[in-house]
Scaffold this active site. Sequence first.
Site, PDB file in Angstrom:
ATOM      1  CB  SER A 197       0.552   2.457  -1.958  1.00 55.91           C
ATOM      2  OG  SER A 197       1.859   2.480  -1.549  1.00 55.91           O
ATOM      3  N   PRO A 231       1.453  -4.706  -3.206  1.00 55.44           N
ATOM      4  CG  PRO A 231       0.633  -4.457  -1.031  1.00 55.44           C
ATOM      5  CD  PRO A 231       1.700  -3.948  -1.968  1.00 55.44           C
ATOM      6  N   GLY A 233      -2.663  -1.855  -3.880  1.00 60.14           N
ATOM      7  CA  GLY A 233      -3.484  -0.701  -3.482  1.00 60.14           C
ATOM      8  C   GLY A 233      -3.941   0.156  -4.663  1.00 60.14           C
ATOM      9  CE  LYS A 314       8.183   5.293  -5.660  1.00 62.54           C
ATOM     10  NZ  LYS A 314       6.906   5.355  -4.960  1.00 62.54           N
TER      11      LYS A 314
HETATM   12  C1  LIG Z   1       5.751   0.900  -3.649  1.00 58.37           C
HETATM   13  S1  LIG Z   1       5.433  -0.710  -4.165  1.00 58.37           S
HETATM   14  C2  LIG Z   1       3.917  -0.540  -5.031  1.00 58.37           C
HETATM   15  C3  LIG Z   1       2.742  -0.439  -4.136  1.00 58.37           C
HETATM   16  C4  LIG Z   1       1.448  -0.515  -4.914  1.00 58.37           C
HETATM   17  N1  LIG Z   1       1.261   0.644  -5.767  1.00 58.37           N
HETATM   18  C5  LIG Z   1       0.276  -0.600  -3.978  1.00 58.37           C
HETATM   19  O1  LIG Z   1      -0.535   0.334  -3.928  1.00 58.37           O
HETATM   20  O2  LIG Z   1       0.131  -1.626  -3.296  1.00 58.37           O
HETATM   21  C6  LIG Z   1       6.569  -0.913  -5.473  1.00 58.37           C
HETATM   22  C7  LIG Z   1       6.414  -2.231  -6.200  1.00 58.37           C
HETATM   23  O3  LIG Z   1       7.157  -2.123  -7.405  1.00 58.37           O
HETATM   24  C8  LIG Z   1       7.651  -3.397  -7.710  1.00 58.37           C
HETATM   25  N2  LIG Z   1       8.762  -3.245  -8.674  1.00 58.37           N
HETATM   26  C9  LIG Z   1       9.929  -2.581  -8.523  1.00 58.37           C
HETATM   27  N3  LIG Z   1      10.657  -2.668  -9.657  1.00 58.37           N
HETATM   28  C10 LIG Z   1       9.920  -3.387 -10.531  1.00 58.37           C
HETATM   29  C11 LIG Z   1      10.127  -3.801 -11.856  1.00 58.37           C
HETATM   30  N4  LIG Z   1      11.248  -3.494 -12.532  1.00 58.37           N
HETATM   31  N5  LIG Z   1       9.146  -4.509 -12.462  1.00 58.37           N
HETATM   32  C12 LIG Z   1       8.004  -4.817 -11.815  1.00 58.37           C
HETATM   33  N6  LIG Z   1       7.759  -4.440 -10.543  1.00 58.37           N
HETATM   34  C13 LIG Z   1       8.700  -3.731  -9.908  1.00 58.37           C
HETATM   35  C14 LIG Z   1       8.060  -3.988  -6.376  1.00 58.37           C
HETATM   36  O4  LIG Z   1       8.065  -5.394  -6.448  1.00 58.37           O
HETATM   37  C15 LIG Z   1       6.970  -3.436  -5.454  1.00 58.37           C
HETATM   38  O5  LIG Z   1       5.936  -4.397  -5.285  1.00 58.37           O
END
Ligand SMILES: C[S@@+](CC[C@H](N)C(=O)[O-])C[C@H]1O[C@@H](n2cnc3c(N)ncnc32)[C@H](O)[C@@H]1O
Length: 381
Positions: A197, A231, A233, A314
């Site tokens: 990501s 995680p 990125g 999304k």
């Molecule tokens: C696509 S991943 C993010 C990847 C991140 N940008 C990276 O580069 O590693 C989406 C993240 O959003 C988090 N997430 C989803 N809904 C959330 C919420 N309401 N509050 C906090 N985190 C949330 C999930 O736990 C997940 O880790």
Amino acid sequence: MLPATAPAFSPSALLLYCRPGFERECGQEITAACTGLSVAGAVRGKAGAGYVEFVPNDAGAGAKLRAGLRFEYLVFARQLIFAAPWIVDLPAADRVGALLPAIAAFGTAFGAVWLETADTNEAKELGAFCRKFAPPLEHALKAASLLREGEIGLPQLHLFFIGSSTVCAGVSDPGNSSPWPMGVPRLSLPPHAPSRSTQKLAEALHLWLPPAEDRRLLREGATAVDLGAAPGGWTWQLVRRGVRVTAVDNGPLAAQLLVTGLVEHVRADGFRYRPRRPVDWMVCDMVEQPIRVAELVADWFAGGWCTHSIFNLKLPMKKRYEELERCRGAMRERWRAAGVTCTLRFKHLYHDREEVTGYAHRTDDPRKKRHRTSDQALHSK
Ligand SMILES: C[S@@+](CC[C@H](N)C(=O)[O-])C[C@H]1O[C@@H](n2cnc3c(N)ncnc32)[C@H](O)[C@@H]1O
């Protein structure tokens, strides 16, 4: 080779590259943009083809579109090309000889020539053909003074092949086009990034912040909140620039981020989290309904909690274009009501799949509580 009094080239169509599967959205968007310039026309495109054409009803409208369309406002187009009619019968024995008069007919020299295909699996074989064909063509173009590589201000020549004898030739203008062949940025995945990501944020920053702005806005001492950070990125992109990041996510963050001393991991709901004091940046990659994320981002600006944001929306499978417009409208409305002035851009990045990336930044002074009715900057899209 260039005729002394070459007539100005009048494009017969627009050629736009897009991610395969997004032809409909690309067509809807270019139709709306052309309608905004009072040019009606028809979209030609096939689902999955990776490109669309827009053919104006008025054959003379091409020049108006070239003057009025702005690539930076197009979300789904990877490239904006002003095209001549297709050539469908290039002779295998002398493709160069057959192409040269068509290229000379543009009436200009070019700063670059790009031999391109759609970004599809089917077109991959053609890529090899293009690589082989490029050197003799470039040689001939230089000999005819049609290619002056690197000369500032000259348009790019695109030769878009859908078969080895079928090509659409067109031009794109520097400053109003993608600077990458096929509109695909070549950014290598940094080996130590915690997730793929990271590429999305890298591409977004590259697109919207010229290098000097990147250094000015993302530097030691700058602050950011990353909503949905795990995680890590996106956080990694910020930290490597010296930015102090509050990473909000209930999931685990890569350990390498925590040892930098620049990252605070907050296990919280990103929709409820608010910073103790305003930050420079809020980035958001939470997988959620796009309208919820759009409203959240709008709230951060309306509340004065950040001045810049990069965020992902999304998109649903159906009505993706309409949903994006709904999000854009909701954000503008929120800012209008709050009296804040922001610019807003979206792009379907190469590293985006079923999503688009947004960039917003506040253009009034957030320290002054102003209640303006004008949202001039918002209207600039
Ligand atoms: C696509 S991943 C993010 C990847 C991140 N940008 C990276 O580069 O590693 C989406 C993240 O959003 C988090 N997430 C989803 N809904 C959330 C919420 N309401 N509050 C906090 N985190 C949330 C999930 O736990 C997940 O880790």
